[in-house]
Design a protein around this motif. Structure first.
Motif, short mmCIF file in Angstrom:
data_model
loop_
_atom_site.label_atom_id
_atom_site.label_comp_id
_atom_site.label_asym_id
_atom_site.label_seq_id
_atom_site.Cartn_x
_atom_site.Cartn_y
_atom_site.Cartn_z
N ARG A 55 65.31 57.19 77.65
CA ARG A 55 65.87 57.94 78.51
C ARG A 55 65.70 59.64 78.45
O ARG A 55 65.27 59.95 77.41
CB ARG A 55 66.99 56.91 78.81
N ALA A 56 65.93 59.03 79.80
CA ALA A 56 65.51 60.99 79.92
C ALA A 56 66.59 62.11 79.18
O ALA A 56 68.30 61.89 78.77
CB ALA A 56 66.35 61.67 81.38
N GLY A 57 66.25 63.41 78.70
CA GLY A 57 67.17 64.06 77.38
C GLY A 57 67.03 63.58 76.43
O GLY A 57 67.13 64.03 74.91
N ALA A 58 66.32 61.69 75.74
CA ALA A 58 67.11 61.28 74.60
C ALA A 58 65.35 61.49 74.03
O ALA A 58 64.45 61.14 74.06
CB ALA A 58 67.02 59.72 74.94
N ILE A 59 65.43 61.55 72.41
CA ILE A 59 65.13 61.78 71.63
C ILE A 59 64.70 60.13 71.25
O ILE A 59 65.56 59.42 70.91
CB ILE A 59 65.47 62.58 69.60
N GLN A 60 63.49 60.13 71.07
CA GLN A 60 62.76 59.18 70.96
C GLN A 60 61.71 59.98 69.01
O GLN A 60 61.80 60.28 68.96
CB GLN A 60 61.14 59.08 71.38
N VAL A 61 61.30 58.09 68.54
CA VAL A 61 60.62 57.90 67.44
C VAL A 61 59.35 58.71 67.61
O VAL A 61 58.45 58.28 68.05
CB VAL A 61 60.88 56.60 67.11
N GLY A 62 58.93 59.73 66.31
CA GLY A 62 57.40 60.11 66.25
C GLY A 62 57.37 61.47 67.72
O GLY A 62 56.53 62.19 67.39
N GLN A 63 58.58 62.05 68.21
CA GLN A 63 59.48 63.56 69.15
C GLN A 63 58.87 64.16 67.72
O GLN A 63 59.42 64.25 66.71
CB GLN A 63 60.12 63.45 69.92
N SER A 64 58.56 65.52 67.77
CA SER A 64 58.55 66.40 66.58
C SER A 64 60.13 67.27 66.82
O SER A 64 60.79 67.27 67.26
CB SER A 64 57.65 67.72 67.67
N CYS A 65 59.74 67.58 65.22
CA CYS A 65 61.39 68.33 64.72
C CYS A 65 61.24 69.52 64.17
O CYS A 65 59.19 69.73 64.43
CB CYS A 65 62.14 67.17 64.39
N THR A 66 61.78 70.13 64.27
CA THR A 66 61.52 71.21 63.61
C THR A 66 62.94 71.21 62.19
O THR A 66 63.44 70.34 61.73
CB THR A 66 62.57 72.21 64.32
N SER A 67 62.72 71.91 60.96
CA SER A 67 63.43 72.27 59.41
C SER A 67 64.82 72.15 60.16
O SER A 67 65.96 71.24 58.89
CB SER A 67 62.73 73.56 58.88
N ALA A 68 65.65 72.27 61.03
CA ALA A 68 66.91 72.68 61.01
C ALA A 68 66.94 71.25 61.06
O ALA A 68 68.09 71.80 61.60
CB ALA A 68 66.59 73.78 62.35
N ASP A 69 66.46 70.61 61.75
CA ASP A 69 66.72 69.51 62.15
C ASP A 69 66.66 68.03 61.23
O ASP A 69 67.29 67.01 61.00
CB ASP A 69 65.77 68.54 63.21
N LEU A 70 66.35 68.85 59.87
CA LEU A 70 66.85 67.98 58.37
C LEU A 70 67.57 67.02 58.03
O LEU A 70 67.93 65.66 57.70
CB LEU A 70 66.37 68.06 57.35
#
Length: 432
Positions: free
Chosen positions: A46-61
């Motif tokens: 949905r709008a603004g929600a994180i989804q499986v496969g979306q990119s993340c960064t090392s700060a998100d670990l």
């Protein structure tokens, strides 16, 4: 025909979603049957929600977000009383009802919904169903059992309070390295290693219903009408004004009491089992490598306590560290690229753990204890792409991520249900 009304004072923490059209109301009524189970294919989409496969960064670990796997909505009567109104006694009555079912809001182990993960998960539940649901800890048993009702006609009534009980399962999204089709690595949001169940409910409705009233099927009113036991001699007989015993209501209450007693017994057993200390040290199979768990680019790192009642704190390594800042990964397994391990401390010989008596609390501190076969001592390790030693750590039992409130010498390492959203839950495994 009796009509529903909602209490004047609404419970706090409701999602501001309002259903107004008749067609939408009809759709919700149809959905909210006794077994309205439905899988949610990808409710995070949905709008603004994180989804499986979306990119993340090392700060998100060191971060974690929920997604909803399944939902079930069931109209439930929480309070009930059979009430007879005779000719000449119509008008306003104040009826004290009996508790039929008690519903408590919970997400996983954290019944108090202290952390942001539980609130976010329940918010997704309400949004996916189009219902106003409780997103903070509360229980239907905490509300008043009194119903004030204006009875316009004589008859046999079921006076009730009820709600839609919402249950289901959730999973978590974590940031981890993923091998791509071209052989390169990238950080992506993946379905994490932990999952659990939740319970919540909509705002309570109260009302009164007669046997002859036509009510929507599978509605809260219909549930109350069933408890009224309309085909029984009790319903057909004439009674003085006031309370009327109902066989079905009494049996429902007895069933609810037995279920509540059984639930308390199971919870007590689990609490006793969780609080029981390890009687022997587990034989660990530890990897030879020794690490410090550093704050990236800064001198402070995890240091185990010297005193049994203290916690793991941020300290600077020096000559006097006595290996309290040295850790080994033990009994290591790997599933779908996520490492699971115990963290053994070289300095005091203990394993990192969340104390059992505070494991359900947001910001419970991390400490060490004698190593044992205990999920409180097991951690999932989410890793950066090869070439980087950055990681995020998650306790297997609680599902919470490890972080700290502020960067300062002596600061305790604590668990946060959603991790530290400022990125301070990311560490570095630095080889010693």
């Amino acid at each position: 025909m009796s009509h529903l009304r909602t209490p004047r004072r609404r419970a706090r923490g409701l999602i501001a979603l309002t259903v107004t059209t008749a067609s939408t109301l009809a759709a919700i009524t149809a959905m909210a049957g006794p077994a309205a189970a439905q899988g949610v294919a990808n409710p995070a989409a949905r709008a603004g929600a994180i989804q499986v496969g979306q990119s993340c960064t090392s700060a998100d670990l060191g971060k974690r977000h929920p997604f909803i796997k399944s939902t079930e909505v069931a109209p439930t009567i929480t309070h009930f009383k059979g009430w007879y109104v005779t000719q000449g006694t119509t008008g306003s009555h104040s009826v004290s009802t009996n508790t039929q079912t008690s519903i408590s809001v919970s997400v996983g182990l954290n019944g108090n919904i202290q952390g942001s993960f539980g609130t976010e998960a329940l918010g997704m539940v309400g949004a996916s169903l189009g219902l106003n649901v409780q997103v903070n800890y509360t229980s239907t048993s905490s509300v008043s059992d009194t119903v004030n009702w204006n009875f316009n006609q004589p008859g046999y009534y079921g006076v009730y309070k009820g709600t839609k009980k919402v249950t289901g399962t959730y999973g978590s999204l974590n940031c981890n390295r993923v091998l791509q089709g071209d052989g390169s690595w990238a950080l992506r949001w993946i379905e994490g290693a932990d999952a659990g169940s939740y319970t919540t409910y909509t705002a309570l409705e109260e009302g009164a219903v007669r046997c002859e009233d036509k009510v929507p099927a599978n509605s809260i009113m219909a549930k109350a009408q069933v408890l009224l036991d309309c085909g029984s001699p009790t319903a057909a007989a004439k009674h003085p004004a006031g309370e009327v015993p109902s066989a079905k209501a009494d049996q429902a209450k007895r069933d609810a009491d037995r279920a509540a007693t059984a639930t308390k017994a199971v919870q007590s057993m689990k609490a006793t089992r969780a609080a029981k200390p390890a009687t022997r040290a587990a034989a660990l199979n530890c990897q030879p490598a020794v690490y410090r768990i550093d704050v990236p680019g800064k001198p402070l790192n995890w240091s185990a306590p010297l005193l049994a009642n203290d916690g793991i704190r941020l300290r600077e390594s020096n000559f006097f560290s006595a290996h309290l800042d040295n850790w080994r990964l033990c009994n290591v397994t790997e599933n779908n690229g996520v490492i699971e391990a115990s963290l053994w401390n070289w300095g005091n010989g203990g394993c990192a753990t969340i104390p059992a008596d505070i494991a359900n609390l947001e910001q419970a501190y991390l400490t060490t204890a004698a190593c044992g076969e205990d999920d409180l001592q097991r951690f999932y390790i989410y890793r950066d792409v090869p070439g980087s030693s950055k990681v995020g750590l998650q306790n297997k039992y609680t599902g919470s991520m490890l972080g700290y409130d502020r960067y300062a010498d002596g600061e305790l390492i604590r668990q946060y249900s959603s991790g530290r959203q400022d990125g301070t839950g990311t560490y570095t495994l630095t080889g010693v």
